[in-house]
Design a protein around this motif. Structure first.
Motif, short mmCIF file in Angstrom:
data_model
loop_
_atom_site.label_atom_id
_atom_site.label_comp_id
_atom_site.label_asym_id
_atom_site.label_seq_id
_atom_site.Cartn_x
_atom_site.Cartn_y
_atom_site.Cartn_z
N ALA B 14 31.61 -44.71 -17.59
CA ALA B 14 31.61 -45.40 -16.29
C ALA B 14 31.52 -44.85 -15.04
O ALA B 14 30.49 -44.89 -14.24
N SER B 15 32.11 -43.34 -15.16
CA SER B 15 32.02 -42.54 -14.09
C SER B 15 30.96 -41.90 -13.83
O SER B 15 30.44 -41.68 -12.69
N GLU B 16 30.07 -41.60 -14.91
CA GLU B 16 28.73 -41.22 -14.72
C GLU B 16 27.64 -42.38 -14.28
O GLU B 16 26.93 -41.94 -13.16
N VAL B 17 27.90 -43.50 -14.74
CA VAL B 17 27.18 -44.75 -14.15
C VAL B 17 27.36 -44.68 -12.30
O VAL B 17 26.39 -44.73 -11.59
N ILE B 18 28.69 -44.80 -11.91
CA ILE B 18 28.96 -44.92 -10.76
C ILE B 18 28.52 -43.72 -9.83
O ILE B 18 27.73 -43.81 -8.69
N TYR B 19 28.61 -42.44 -10.53
CA TYR B 19 28.20 -41.06 -10.04
C TYR B 19 26.78 -41.32 -9.59
O TYR B 19 25.97 -41.20 -8.32
N ASP B 20 25.85 -41.77 -10.74
CA ASP B 20 24.26 -41.85 -10.30
C ASP B 20 24.06 -43.04 -9.35
O ASP B 20 23.27 -42.73 -8.58
N ALA B 21 24.51 -44.04 -9.29
CA ALA B 21 24.32 -45.18 -8.58
C ALA B 21 24.72 -44.58 -7.07
O ALA B 21 23.76 -44.73 -6.23
N LEU B 22 25.75 -43.95 -6.88
CA LEU B 22 25.97 -43.43 -5.37
C LEU B 22 25.21 -42.42 -5.12
O LEU B 22 24.82 -42.47 -3.58
N ARG B 23 24.89 -41.47 -6.01
CA ARG B 23 23.97 -40.45 -5.72
C ARG B 23 22.73 -40.79 -5.04
O ARG B 23 22.17 -40.56 -4.09
N VAL B 24 22.20 -41.89 -5.88
CA VAL B 24 20.78 -42.49 -5.50
C VAL B 24 21.01 -43.02 -4.15
O VAL B 24 20.00 -43.05 -3.15
N ALA B 25 22.06 -43.89 -4.14
CA ALA B 25 22.30 -44.43 -2.82
C ALA B 25 22.25 -43.71 -1.42
O ALA B 25 21.80 -43.96 -0.38
N ILE B 26 22.91 -42.51 -1.59
CA ILE B 26 23.01 -41.60 -0.69
C ILE B 26 21.93 -40.96 -0.30
O ILE B 26 21.14 -40.80 0.97
N THR B 27 21.16 -40.42 -1.43
CA THR B 27 19.73 -39.68 -1.14
C THR B 27 18.70 -40.64 -0.49
O THR B 27 18.10 -40.17 0.47
N ARG B 28 18.81 -41.98 -1.08
CA ARG B 28 17.95 -42.81 -0.29
C ARG B 28 18.11 -43.08 1.21
O ARG B 28 17.03 -43.78 1.78
N GLY B 29 19.43 -43.00 1.65
CA GLY B 29 19.73 -43.45 2.85
C GLY B 29 20.09 -44.70 2.82
O GLY B 29 20.47 -45.44 3.95
N ASP B 30 20.52 -45.43 1.69
CA ASP B 30 21.01 -46.60 1.90
C ASP B 30 22.62 -46.75 2.15
O ASP B 30 22.91 -47.70 2.86
N LEU B 31 23.12 -45.64 2.14
CA LEU B 31 24.46 -45.57 2.79
C LEU B 31 24.40 -44.52 3.96
O LEU B 31 23.93 -43.53 3.81
N ALA B 32 24.94 -45.10 4.97
CA ALA B 32 24.65 -44.24 6.42
C ALA B 32 25.62 -43.17 6.34
O ALA B 32 26.67 -43.01 5.61
N GLU B 33 25.04 -42.08 6.77
CA GLU B 33 25.71 -40.77 7.11
C GLU B 33 27.15 -41.14 7.87
O GLU B 33 26.92 -41.78 8.78
N GLY B 34 28.45 -40.68 7.34
CA GLY B 34 29.59 -41.06 8.29
C GLY B 34 30.29 -42.13 7.55
O GLY B 34 31.50 -42.37 7.69
N GLU B 35 29.54 -42.99 6.85
CA GLU B 35 30.48 -43.97 6.10
C GLU B 35 31.34 -43.63 5.16
O GLU B 35 30.92 -42.81 4.58
#
Lengths: 233, 233
Positions: B14-35
């Motif tokens: 589970a932790s790997e799945v979550i890690y990958d999902a968040l990493r992609v979301a951050i590098t894509r810019g789907d999560l705003a910086e500072g959020e």
DNA sequence: CTTGCAAAAATTGGATCCAATAAGCAATAT
DNA sequence: ATATTGCTTATTGGATCCAATTTTTGCAAG
């Protein structure tokens, strides 16, 4: 009030303390490569539950210092000879570049500090301290480069191979050579000769890398021969 | 036996799945910086407890993608303009070097793959896919270099700035320029001209970096002016 | 209306507990 | 004797619960 105040909010969490301790132990070679790190054992050592231990192991894995397989635990990562060669080649690319940026900006204080580090390294007889002192010398010269990202990458790279470096310093004339080369690099920095300092640093790292790879290849061959002679699998 | 076996032991925790999902979301810019990333919210999104979420956050922090303060949670890391400039400079040092190693070893299959990636990037109109396609093109050329450590470091570095790259491609003539430069790099690789390919790659990265920094400086100035005019703090 | 502050709510770090899996061992069949 | 199967134990991944800390809210005083 005459109290030495420390920022409690910045104090390390348990997982950070454990992470640091394990990282140091691995880079120093106090933990053998291939050794498995049992969560429960480490937890008892630090008198905590397994939760912060697992968080520390996650971070170590992200740094490449341990390798994890699901339900099988974490083992101290072993590097192949080729991987070690590559990391030295990598350092030989980055560190001269950082030094090039740094030389013109080195403050007198910093040069003084580097000089002290150089001397400490050259005169230390306890081989277990050589890793720390070598690191101190190199990083003192990189500090003023104004390139924190480069520096962090170099630190990670050195952290991966530091455990093997001691062998190189102990088993050959590596220590004598390193002393000379450090002195030459420092001298070039003091004369603000960035190109010479960079070239010497590159050669210093490449030479150490070649020497280390030689040692490891010979060790491998010796081991293989022994296995053949005794008829072991 | 005629079963298509898959290695279940290698399936992600589970932790790997979550890690990958968040990493992609951050590098894509789907999560705003500072959020700020709330453990509980993420846990509910993935239908797990906070334990694997925290492990994922630890790993993201180790990659520099989030920044954590004790008891205050993790926020998506923001890079200063200077940090962005430094990372582009860093990539401009490493990527040409990898390519130099790679060019002579590029297999026909690999060149075919790179050619396809180059074409896909050049013809894609959906800007949200440019990041992935740009990455595919560059990495396809680096794959055969036989330098996994370099490659991993480059991936981390690009991962840190990818979210800003889209702005550079969208807000200027960056996309047109990137198309041309990619084609030129690919051509040099096909002619096995390692030096030209390396030089073009360096210029490509430096140009993108300068262009991006320009954009960010202008944005900053515009923002500062607005604040002054409205009398805001 | 704003400021100061105490209580309440939200959030994180960590401990304890449970389920899933791996590793070791004994029993059985061939 | 050896390979296979079932059982026992050790270990990990994750859920739930608790304590420490931060943030928000409500309320009184200026």
């Amino acid at each position: 009030m005459k109290v030495k105040a420390t920022d409690i909010a910045q104090m390390n969490s348990a997982s950070e303390v454990i992470y640091d301790a394990l990282r140091v132990a691995i880079t120093r070679g106090d933990l053998a490569e291939g050794e498995t790190l049992r969560q429960d054992r480490i937890a008892r050592m630090f008198n905590v539950s397994r939760i912060p231990v697992r968080e520390a192991l996650m971070r170590l894995e992200e740094q490449g210092l341990v390798t994890t397989q699901r339900y099988r635990g974490a083992v101290v990562s072993a590097l192949s000879i080729e991987e070690i060669r590559e990391i030295f080649e990598f350092r030989a690319l980055l560190e001269p570049e950082i030094l090039r940026y740094s030389v013109e900006r080195l403050s007198p204080d910093r040069l003084e500090q580097a000089s002290r580090s150089c001397h400490l390294f050259a005169t230390e007889t306890d081989s277990s301290r050589w890793g720390d002192l070598n690191r101190d010398f190199h990083y003192s010269l990189y500090q003023d480069a104004g390139r924190p990202y480069y520096l962090q990458v170099v630190k990670t790279a050195l952290g991966r191979v530091e455990r093997y470096l001691r062998a190189q310093l102990v088993l050959t004339d590596g220590m004598a050579r390193a002393r000379q080369e450090h002195a030459a690099i420092l001298a070039a920095c003091m004369e603000r000769d960035a190109e010479t300092a960079a070239r010497l640093t590159r050669e210093h790292i490449l030479a150490a890398g070649r020497s280390l790879v030689d040692i490891l290849v010979r060790q491998n061959e010796a081991h293989a021969t022994m296995l053949t002679e005794t008829g072991a699998p």
